[in-house]
Design an enzyme around this catalytic site. Sequence first.
Site, mmCIF file in Angstrom:
data_model
loop_
_atom_site.group_PDB
_atom_site.id
_atom_site.type_symbol
_atom_site.label_atom_id
_atom_site.label_comp_id
_atom_site.label_asym_id
_atom_site.label_seq_id
_atom_site.Cartn_x
_atom_site.Cartn_y
_atom_site.Cartn_z
ATOM 1 N N LYS A 119 132.218 3.544 8.114
ATOM 2 C CA LYS A 119 131.223 4.153 9.001
ATOM 3 C C LYS A 119 129.928 4.408 8.225
ATOM 4 O O LYS A 119 129.864 5.295 7.380
ATOM 5 C CB LYS A 119 131.731 5.484 9.570
ATOM 6 N N GLY B 172 127.987 11.606 0.475
ATOM 7 C CA GLY B 172 126.982 12.279 1.298
ATOM 8 C C GLY B 172 126.638 13.623 0.689
ATOM 9 O O GLY B 172 126.833 13.851 -0.511
ATOM 10 N N SER B 173 126.168 14.522 1.513
ATOM 11 C CA SER B 173 125.688 15.805 1.007
ATOM 12 C C SER B 173 126.851 16.760 0.702
ATOM 13 O O SER B 173 127.954 16.610 1.239
ATOM 14 C CB SER B 173 124.759 16.442 2.034
ATOM 15 N N THR B 174 126.582 17.718 -0.133
ATOM 16 C CA THR B 174 127.607 18.706 -0.495
ATOM 17 C C THR B 174 128.048 19.497 0.737
ATOM 18 O O THR B 174 129.240 19.777 0.909
ATOM 19 C CB THR B 174 127.052 19.633 -1.600
ATOM 20 N N GLY C 231 130.314 17.388 2.679
ATOM 21 C CA GLY C 231 131.529 17.202 1.875
ATOM 22 C C GLY C 231 132.504 18.359 2.046
ATOM 23 O O GLY C 231 133.723 18.155 2.118
ATOM 24 N N GLU D 118 131.870 12.132 -3.114
ATOM 25 C CA GLU D 118 130.708 11.893 -3.990
ATOM 26 C C GLU D 118 129.543 12.598 -3.326
ATOM 27 O O GLU D 118 129.051 12.153 -2.298
ATOM 28 C CB GLU D 118 130.427 10.390 -4.107
ATOM 29 N N CYS E 283 121.292 9.921 -5.496
ATOM 30 C CA CYS E 283 122.096 11.093 -5.854
ATOM 31 C C CYS E 283 121.927 11.428 -7.329
ATOM 32 O O CYS E 283 121.900 12.588 -7.709
ATOM 33 C CB CYS E 283 123.555 10.863 -5.499
ATOM 34 N N GLU F 224 118.311 20.467 -4.368
ATOM 35 C CA GLU F 224 118.177 19.004 -4.418
ATOM 36 C C GLU F 224 117.065 18.562 -3.464
ATOM 37 O O GLU F 224 117.218 18.627 -2.247
ATOM 38 C CB GLU F 224 119.500 18.347 -4.005
HETATM 39 P P1 NAD Z 1 125.210 13.498 5.035
HETATM 40 O O1 NAD Z 1 126.245 14.329 4.424
HETATM 41 O O2 NAD Z 1 124.313 14.084 6.059
HETATM 42 O O3 NAD Z 1 125.826 12.190 5.720
HETATM 43 C C1 NAD Z 1 126.671 11.296 5.014
HETATM 44 C C2 NAD Z 1 127.601 10.623 5.999
HETATM 45 O O4 NAD Z 1 128.493 11.598 6.553
HETATM 46 C C3 NAD Z 1 126.924 9.949 7.188
HETATM 47 O O5 NAD Z 1 127.596 8.729 7.445
HETATM 48 C C4 NAD Z 1 127.163 10.952 8.306
HETATM 49 O O6 NAD Z 1 127.150 10.351 9.607
HETATM 50 C C5 NAD Z 1 128.533 11.469 7.967
HETATM 51 N N1 NAD Z 1 128.870 12.775 8.574
HETATM 52 C C6 NAD Z 1 128.059 13.666 9.178
HETATM 53 N N2 NAD Z 1 128.767 14.755 9.581
HETATM 54 C C7 NAD Z 1 130.052 14.550 9.192
HETATM 55 C C8 NAD Z 1 131.256 15.319 9.284
HETATM 56 N N3 NAD Z 1 131.273 16.525 9.837
HETATM 57 N N4 NAD Z 1 132.359 14.786 8.755
HETATM 58 C C9 NAD Z 1 132.379 13.581 8.158
HETATM 59 N N5 NAD Z 1 131.264 12.804 8.042
HETATM 60 C C10 NAD Z 1 130.115 13.283 8.559
HETATM 61 O O7 NAD Z 1 124.376 12.926 3.794
HETATM 62 P P2 NAD Z 1 123.038 12.115 3.811
HETATM 63 O O8 NAD Z 1 121.936 13.053 4.124
HETATM 64 O O9 NAD Z 1 123.234 10.887 4.647
HETATM 65 O O10 NAD Z 1 122.941 11.636 2.285
HETATM 66 C C11 NAD Z 1 122.220 12.296 1.314
HETATM 67 C C12 NAD Z 1 123.123 13.103 0.422
HETATM 68 O O11 NAD Z 1 124.136 12.260 -0.114
HETATM 69 C C13 NAD Z 1 122.434 13.713 -0.779
HETATM 70 O O12 NAD Z 1 122.884 15.022 -0.979
HETATM 71 C C14 NAD Z 1 122.875 12.833 -1.932
HETATM 72 O O13 NAD Z 1 122.806 13.436 -3.197
HETATM 73 C C15 NAD Z 1 124.250 12.490 -1.525
HETATM 74 N N6 NAD Z 1 124.690 11.262 -2.193
HETATM 75 C C16 NAD Z 1 125.672 11.358 -3.129
HETATM 76 C C17 NAD Z 1 126.071 10.223 -3.815
HETATM 77 C C18 NAD Z 1 127.144 10.267 -4.859
HETATM 78 O O14 NAD Z 1 127.684 9.233 -5.202
HETATM 79 N N7 NAD Z 1 127.491 11.429 -5.385
HETATM 80 C C19 NAD Z 1 125.468 9.002 -3.533
HETATM 81 C C20 NAD Z 1 124.468 8.955 -2.568
HETATM 82 C C21 NAD Z 1 124.099 10.099 -1.893
#
Ligand code: NAD
Length: 467
Positions: free
Chosen positions: A168, A219-221, A224, A241, A275, A371
């Site tokens: 997804k 995605g974001s903390t 997560g 991650e 990230c 961040e």
């Molecule tokens: P996000 O957490 O908003 O979204 C990430 C994904 O999660 C999307 O596909 C989103 O649709 C999905 N999502 C949304 N709500 C959800 C839920 N309740 N349950 C499960 N999935 C859900 O993150 P973002 O804004 O798209 O990405 C940016 C963040 O990602 C930054 O904090 C960045 O540091 C982090 N990031 C981390 C890494 C790593 O490897 N550590 C790599 C890239 C980005």
Amino acid sequence: MSDYKLLINGQLVDGDATLDVVNPATEAVFATCARASKGQLDQAVAAAQAAFPAWSATPLADRKAVLVKIADAIQGNINELARLLVQEQGKPLQDAMGEIFGASAFFRYFSTLDLAAKVVQDDATGRVEVRRKPLGVVGCIVPWNFPMILMAFKVPAALLAGNTVIVKPAPTTPLTALKLGEIIKDIVPAGVVNIIVDANDLGGEMTKHPGIRKISFTGSTETGKKVMASAADALKRVSLELGGNDALIVLDDVDLNATAPKVLGAAMQNAGQVCIAAKRIYVHESMYDAMCDELARLANEIVVGDGLEQGTQMGPLQNKQQFDKVMGFIESARKDGRVIAGGGRKGDKGYFIQPTIVRDIEDGSKLVDEEQFGPVMPVIKYTDPADALARANASIYGLGGSIWAKDTERAWNLAEGMESGSVWVNKHADLQPHLPFGGAKFSGVGSELGEEGLKEFTQIQVLNMAR
Ligand code: NAD
């Protein structure tokens, strides 16, 4: 009907709804794609469950061959995929080409790994083996900053281990993932890879879905934490991650002119939406003024524009929400420090932000502690390297970090004390497929890539026999 369809059970299908995709360089909708309903997620999970017994029983050599075919197919479509990536994500074309090539290389890398059983005992009294079994259906949830390469951290490892997957992408960058589905449809057995798109409404459904055995999430903390909480009910495996706030510490013996461009690159790549971008720069007081001046000079030279235009070095922020967030960071930084380059929006169309350097700013301010995930770099003065390291570690995050010095032994010793999953010396954000990558503290749980990352897609089985 849309040109970009879901991949469910080996078929390209329309979604029960559609989703408009905006080009962040123009703010215009440039494509409409399929959007899955909860019912279609259920179909994808059922297909992946049905495909699991045969796929997990497929000899490893044959699974590897499929990974190589996917790698070849990605490479064979690199131009189309890269242009699509620019349009949906915003990054410059040469960076998009690098990302697509990297995705292909990651599939190829995992095709070289093995999951041989470890024989612990084999003698007259018995035989004991530690084996690695697949988990079942794996949900791969990907963010919008690197839609292809982050997908390729997960999918080839999951497949090699014998799992089937539901991918997804983020709702603002769904197209390259759907295009990938089209490209691999006839390479992968039906149901082994399923690709769905949502409008931020199916991630939660995936994490609590009883048919999915593991969530591999980037995605974001904040999200997560939600993933971990909702995976608890079905005791689903998770690897997370998450966000980071990487510190980059410049010691007093560096060659300033050689180091400054690298420091800037570490912070500004992908318009800061990385990230493991350098998000806090600590510079020794002896060269603080000169380093700030040089960083500002170089930042002003960065060519910001549409990623498809030749010469563009930095594209827009990926979406309106992130653009607004980063503009908020700049506003707060004006109160907490001195803006010496950039400091605002570029133009009046597209989510462009000028590369921004902020000096005379301290720990405790929003731009240093949180961040930013955008092209805004705080430069902080320090006197004692041990104090700089303590400030670097005084963060909830622990994804990456780096130390820069001519005296590499001194830098290495300091690097050992950095509380993060990856620490670099005289470079930053060097990701390699064979090196495990993961975050300490609030930056994640588990790791991806390398043999360690592969093992996270498996369950240990100890086979223990008496003779
Ligand atoms: P996000 O957490 O908003 O979204 C990430 C994904 O999660 C999307 O596909 C989103 O649709 C999905 N999502 C949304 N709500 C959800 C839920 N309740 N349950 C499960 N999935 C859900 O993150 P973002 O804004 O798209 O990405 C940016 C963040 O990602 C930054 O904090 C960045 O540091 C982090 N990031 C981390 C890494 C790593 O490897 N550590 C790599 C890239 C980005």
